[in-house]
Design an enzyme around this catalytic site. Sequence first.
Site, PDB file in Angstrom:
ATOM      1  N   ASP A 141      15.237 -15.996  40.244  1.00 35.57           N
ATOM      2  CA  ASP A 141      14.002 -15.701  40.970  1.00 35.57           C
ATOM      3  C   ASP A 141      13.203 -14.694  40.141  1.00 35.57           C
ATOM      4  O   ASP A 141      13.680 -14.199  39.119  1.00 35.57           O
ATOM      5  CB  ASP A 141      14.289 -15.220  42.396  1.00 35.57           C
ATOM      6  N   SER A 142      11.999 -14.380  40.590  1.00 40.61           N
ATOM      7  CA  SER A 142      11.098 -13.581  39.756  1.00 40.61           C
ATOM      8  C   SER A 142      11.204 -12.088  40.028  1.00 40.61           C
ATOM      9  O   SER A 142      10.629 -11.284  39.313  1.00 40.61           O
ATOM     10  CB  SER A 142       9.663 -14.012  40.028  1.00 40.61           C
ATOM     11  N   GLY A 145       9.949 -10.844  42.715  1.00 46.77           N
ATOM     12  CA  GLY A 145       8.832 -10.558  43.618  1.00 46.77           C
ATOM     13  C   GLY A 145       9.274 -10.285  45.051  1.00 46.77           C
ATOM     14  O   GLY A 145       8.842  -9.320  45.671  1.00 46.77           O
ATOM     15  N   PHE A 146      10.173 -11.131  45.558  1.00 44.17           N
ATOM     16  CA  PHE A 146      10.609 -10.984  46.948  1.00 44.17           C
ATOM     17  C   PHE A 146      11.381  -9.683  47.151  1.00 44.17           C
ATOM     18  O   PHE A 146      11.102  -8.917  48.073  1.00 44.17           O
ATOM     19  CB  PHE A 146      11.476 -12.190  47.358  1.00 44.17           C
ATOM     20  N   ASP A 180       5.409 -13.549  41.966  1.00 41.97           N
ATOM     21  CA  ASP A 180       4.365 -13.615  42.995  1.00 41.97           C
ATOM     22  C   ASP A 180       4.473 -12.461  43.969  1.00 41.97           C
ATOM     23  O   ASP A 180       5.488 -11.774  44.035  1.00 41.97           O
ATOM     24  CB  ASP A 180       4.369 -14.960  43.725  1.00 41.97           C
ATOM     25  N   ASP A 205      17.917 -22.778  48.107  1.00 42.72           N
ATOM     26  CA  ASP A 205      18.847 -21.666  47.907  1.00 42.72           C
ATOM     27  C   ASP A 205      18.853 -20.878  49.194  1.00 42.72           C
ATOM     28  O   ASP A 205      17.855 -20.863  49.920  1.00 42.72           O
ATOM     29  CB  ASP A 205      18.372 -20.727  46.780  1.00 42.72           C
ATOM     30  N   CYS A 241      37.617 -31.254  56.198  1.00 37.73           N
ATOM     31  CA  CYS A 241      37.089 -30.548  55.038  1.00 37.73           C
ATOM     32  C   CYS A 241      38.157 -30.457  53.948  1.00 37.73           C
ATOM     33  O   CYS A 241      39.317 -30.161  54.223  1.00 37.73           O
ATOM     34  CB  CYS A 241      36.634 -29.145  55.443  1.00 37.73           C
ATOM     35  N   CYS A 278      38.173 -28.355  51.350  1.00 38.31           N
ATOM     36  CA  CYS A 278      38.212 -27.061  50.644  1.00 38.31           C
ATOM     37  C   CYS A 278      39.590 -26.413  50.805  1.00 38.31           C
ATOM     38  O   CYS A 278      40.321 -26.739  51.728  1.00 38.31           O
ATOM     39  CB  CYS A 278      37.112 -26.144  51.167  1.00 38.31           C
ATOM     40  N   CYS A 310      40.582 -24.936  54.237  1.00 43.08           N
ATOM     41  CA  CYS A 310      40.946 -25.919  55.259  1.00 43.08           C
ATOM     42  C   CYS A 310      42.212 -26.696  54.899  1.00 43.08           C
ATOM     43  O   CYS A 310      42.991 -27.056  55.770  1.00 43.08           O
ATOM     44  CB  CYS A 310      39.783 -26.888  55.495  1.00 43.08           C
ATOM     45  N   HIS A 313      34.871 -22.098  51.865  1.00 47.76           N
ATOM     46  CA  HIS A 313      34.644 -23.163  52.860  1.00 47.76           C
ATOM     47  C   HIS A 313      33.145 -23.402  53.086  1.00 47.76           C
ATOM     48  O   HIS A 313      32.688 -24.550  53.077  1.00 47.76           O
ATOM     49  CB  HIS A 313      35.313 -22.837  54.199  1.00 47.76           C
TER      50      HIS A 313
HETATM   51 ZN   LIG Z   1      36.775 -26.087  54.552  1.00 46.47          ZN
END
Ligand SMILES: [Zn+2]
Length: 374
Positions: A91-92, A94-95, A145, A265, A303, A305, A308, A334
């Site tokens: 990112d720049s 800015g935020f 920005d 994101d 799931c 992952c 899990c 997860h």
């Molecule tokens: Zn999971």
Amino acid sequence: MSLGFELLGNDGLARRGRITTAHGTVETPAFMPVGTAGTVKAMTPQAVAETGTEIVLGNTFHLMLRPGAERVAKQGGLHKFMNWPGPILTDSGGFQVMSLAELRKLDADGVTFRSSVDGTTHRLTPERSIEIQLLLDADITMSFDECTTWPVEEPAAASSMRLSMKWAERGRSAFLERKGYGLFGIVQGSVFPALREESAKALTGIGFDGYAIGGLAVGEGKELMFSILDTTLPQLPAGRPRYLMGVGRPADIVGAVKRGIDMFDCVMPTRAARTAQAFTRRGELNLRNARHRDDPRPIDEHCACPACRNHSRAYLHHLIRSEEILGAMLLTWHNVHYYQDIMRGLRGAIETGSLGHWIAAFEAEQGREDIPPL
Ligand SMILES: [Zn+2]
């Protein structure tokens, strides 16, 4: 164009694409986990890659303050520094400079602020932001920005957006063209369609490698956010990637993909994991809750992952209650895996022209409560 983008297919307004960068390709629609300070918090880069993540986001603001962009460059750039060989978007700044910096002073040329790390004074201009992102070796650089506040009246939103458009033009001139590297412009204009249109026209007139929609998901609500996408996206060139910044919950991502967004994101999956919150097919749940104390079942039996596959809700609950670091690690894994499952599902559905059915099934499952206690 220095950054490759191939549009592989459509389903309605939704797009299936591929971005080609200097550090590899990104299948879109894509979700980018946020690696604020050169790390996706609580995950090793290898674990991030195992979730199917192809691109991560780095934060200019945090990295410029600590360890410093020049220091990262001396170590060979952010890819080498954090051992993430794949694509990186930065990112720049800015935020964060608007939301986090102390004693900030905005002028027509940039922002001066004090570091919360060591009290030193720093300055960000459109040119310095681009330079920092070059030092970090970002595959995708974002225009600097001014972040429009929310809520905001139309005249204030207009002058903020016009300042950002001037900065976008200066950033474009400062950006070093290289094969596999690109610069994105950011459409601003808050919730005012006419301002969004003016901003989109200004950016496409300058010409960027991709276009981001900024200043949404700041409290305006999902319906208003979607209506801004509905009116803004047709004004952006179809042959370039579109990135909705800072979004969001699973349902926000699904709704935005349906409208033609390619990239996302959000800190949601990683930040929520550190407060014991899990995102699942059947909505959100909190592992801190006592109902999981004796539950031998995984968070989600479907799931794949490691949290899990290998661990029970009872164990995760115990880790969280004991403030064990592994609890945050497993829940982060997860959540990021689940977000990437959503992206895999969306990409597959667009490829087969079955996005409508996929979204109906997604919504029906999200509408169910968590599995009942044993
Ligand atoms: Zn999971």
